[in-house]
Design a protein around this motif. Structure first.
Motif, PDB file in Angstrom:
ATOM      1  N   ILE A  37       3.171-131.556-100.857  1.00  0.00           N
ATOM      2  CA  ILE A  37       2.614-130.918 -99.815  1.00  0.00           C
ATOM      3  C   ILE A  37       3.543-130.356 -98.837  1.00  0.00           C
ATOM      4  O   ILE A  37       3.479-129.366 -98.437  1.00  0.00           O
ATOM      5  CB  ILE A  37       1.701-131.864 -99.220  1.00  0.00           C
ATOM      6  N   ARG A  38       4.772-130.957 -98.650  1.00  0.00           N
ATOM      7  CA  ARG A  38       5.682-130.472 -97.596  1.00  0.00           C
ATOM      8  C   ARG A  38       6.167-129.179 -98.149  1.00  0.00           C
ATOM      9  O   ARG A  38       6.253-128.202 -97.473  1.00  0.00           O
ATOM     10  CB  ARG A  38       6.663-131.427 -97.511  1.00  0.00           C
ATOM     11  N   ASN A  39       6.370-129.062 -99.307  1.00  0.00           N
ATOM     12  CA  ASN A  39       6.853-127.791-100.136  1.00  0.00           C
ATOM     13  C   ASN A  39       5.672-126.704-100.013  1.00  0.00           C
ATOM     14  O   ASN A  39       6.328-125.439 -99.627  1.00  0.00           O
ATOM     15  CB  ASN A  39       7.087-127.995-101.609  1.00  0.00           C
ATOM     16  N   SER A  42       6.108-125.556 -96.174  1.00  0.00           N
ATOM     17  CA  SER A  42       7.181-124.696 -96.007  1.00  0.00           C
ATOM     18  C   SER A  42       7.122-123.455 -96.604  1.00  0.00           C
ATOM     19  O   SER A  42       7.329-122.356 -95.872  1.00  0.00           O
ATOM     20  CB  SER A  42       8.465-125.370 -96.317  1.00  0.00           C
ATOM     21  N   LEU A  43       6.484-123.255 -97.914  1.00  0.00           N
ATOM     22  CA  LEU A  43       6.363-121.797 -98.331  1.00  0.00           C
ATOM     23  C   LEU A  43       5.426-120.988 -97.452  1.00  0.00           C
ATOM     24  O   LEU A  43       5.511-119.766 -97.340  1.00  0.00           O
ATOM     25  CB  LEU A  43       5.694-122.039 -99.942  1.00  0.00           C
ATOM     26  N   THR A  44       4.251-121.845 -97.176  1.00  0.00           N
ATOM     27  CA  THR A  44       3.206-120.951 -96.339  1.00  0.00           C
ATOM     28  C   THR A  44       3.748-120.685 -94.899  1.00  0.00           C
ATOM     29  O   THR A  44       3.643-119.545 -94.502  1.00  0.00           O
ATOM     30  CB  THR A  44       1.876-122.071 -96.001  1.00  0.00           C
ATOM     31  N   ASN A  45       4.824-121.309 -94.248  1.00  0.00           N
ATOM     32  CA  ASN A  45       5.049-121.127 -93.017  1.00  0.00           C
ATOM     33  C   ASN A  45       6.277-119.847 -93.070  1.00  0.00           C
ATOM     34  O   ASN A  45       6.314-118.968 -92.269  1.00  0.00           O
ATOM     35  CB  ASN A  45       5.952-122.291 -92.317  1.00  0.00           C
ATOM     36  N   GLU A  46       6.821-119.854 -94.372  1.00  0.00           N
ATOM     37  CA  GLU A  46       8.031-118.747 -94.304  1.00  0.00           C
ATOM     38  C   GLU A  46       6.989-117.551 -94.644  1.00  0.00           C
ATOM     39  O   GLU A  46       7.357-116.361 -94.368  1.00  0.00           O
ATOM     40  CB  GLU A  46       8.584-118.812 -95.886  1.00  0.00           C
ATOM     41  N   LYS A  47       5.870-117.471 -95.466  1.00  0.00           N
ATOM     42  CA  LYS A  47       4.997-116.416 -95.504  1.00  0.00           C
ATOM     43  C   LYS A  47       4.408-115.957 -94.271  1.00  0.00           C
ATOM     44  O   LYS A  47       4.380-114.583 -94.037  1.00  0.00           O
ATOM     45  CB  LYS A  47       3.753-116.769 -96.500  1.00  0.00           C
ATOM     46  N   ILE A  48       3.937-117.098 -93.438  1.00  0.00           N
ATOM     47  CA  ILE A  48       3.521-116.217 -92.103  1.00  0.00           C
ATOM     48  C   ILE A  48       4.549-115.801 -91.343  1.00  0.00           C
ATOM     49  O   ILE A  48       4.234-114.783 -90.507  1.00  0.00           O
ATOM     50  CB  ILE A  48       2.771-117.898 -91.128  1.00  0.00           C
ATOM     51  N   ASN A  49       5.850-116.322 -91.456  1.00  0.00           N
ATOM     52  CA  ASN A  49       7.001-115.686 -90.434  1.00  0.00           C
ATOM     53  C   ASN A  49       7.152-114.223 -91.020  1.00  0.00           C
ATOM     54  O   ASN A  49       7.577-113.312 -90.147  1.00  0.00           O
ATOM     55  CB  ASN A  49       8.259-116.386 -90.555  1.00  0.00           C
ATOM     56  N   GLU A  50       7.313-114.030 -92.638  1.00  0.00           N
ATOM     57  CA  GLU A  50       7.417-112.876 -93.139  1.00  0.00           C
ATOM     58  C   GLU A  50       6.149-111.702 -92.533  1.00  0.00           C
ATOM     59  O   GLU A  50       6.394-110.645 -92.136  1.00  0.00           O
ATOM     60  CB  GLU A  50       7.374-112.859 -94.544  1.00  0.00           C
ATOM     61  N   PHE A  51       5.072-112.212 -92.474  1.00  0.00           N
ATOM     62  CA  PHE A  51       3.760-111.659 -92.018  1.00  0.00           C
ATOM     63  C   PHE A  51       4.038-110.993 -90.898  1.00  0.00           C
ATOM     64  O   PHE A  51       3.656-109.876 -90.165  1.00  0.00           O
ATOM     65  CB  PHE A  51       2.716-112.145 -92.350  1.00  0.00           C
ATOM     66  N   GLU A  52       4.287-111.967 -89.928  1.00  0.00           N
ATOM     67  CA  GLU A  52       4.593-111.710 -88.464  1.00  0.00           C
ATOM     68  C   GLU A  52       5.718-110.489 -88.125  1.00  0.00           C
ATOM     69  O   GLU A  52       5.758-109.803 -87.390  1.00  0.00           O
ATOM     70  CB  GLU A  52       4.867-112.667 -87.604  1.00  0.00           C
ATOM     71  N   GLU A  53       6.557-110.764 -88.964  1.00  0.00           N
ATOM     72  CA  GLU A  53       7.815-109.654 -88.700  1.00  0.00           C
ATOM     73  C   GLU A  53       7.363-108.224 -89.239  1.00  0.00           C
ATOM     74  O   GLU A  53       7.600-107.248 -88.716  1.00  0.00           O
ATOM     75  CB  GLU A  53       8.963-110.014 -89.513  1.00  0.00           C
TER      76      GLU A  53
END
Length: 108
Positions: A37-39, A42-53
């Motif tokens: 679940i943690r993995n 973390s993948l979802t958080n990376e995608k959110i950060n990429e989307f915001e950028e």
């Protein structure tokens, strides 16, 4: 035949269920599920950060790049066999119902 040497089938089933329980308990204690679940988080958080950028830079956004498509094929020989058997039983039942319906039509 010596009956003392045979293990009763219910005891075998209980032992198998106990072993499965122990395996599930150990995997729970070791954090296997929490790690998976943690993995995913973390993948979802990376995608959110990429989307915001991308939004901040004003670039064009393709939503398909951010959506995770997990289509896992769990079929095996046993499930394929079960699917074929289900289709054959379905066809047999359909033909039987049609035959019974035709018999009732001719009777009444």
């Amino acid at each position: 035949m010596n009956k003392k040497n045979k293990i009763h089938p219910i005891i075998k089933i209980i032992l198998v269920l106990f072993v499965i329980y122990i395996i599930m308990f150990i995997s729970s204690i070791s954090g296997y599920y929490e790690g998976r679940i943690r993995n995913k988080v973390s993948l979802t958080n990376e995608k959110i950060n990429e989307f915001e950028e991308l939004i901040q830079n004003g670039e064009e956004i393709d939503l398909d790049a951010f959506l995770q498509k997990e289509e896992v094929d769990y079929s095996n020989k046993l499930s394929d066999f079960g699917e074929k058997m289900t289709f054959q039983v379905q066809e047999f039942v359909k033909e039987s119902v049609n035959l019974i319906g035709n018999i009732f039509k001719t009777l009444f």
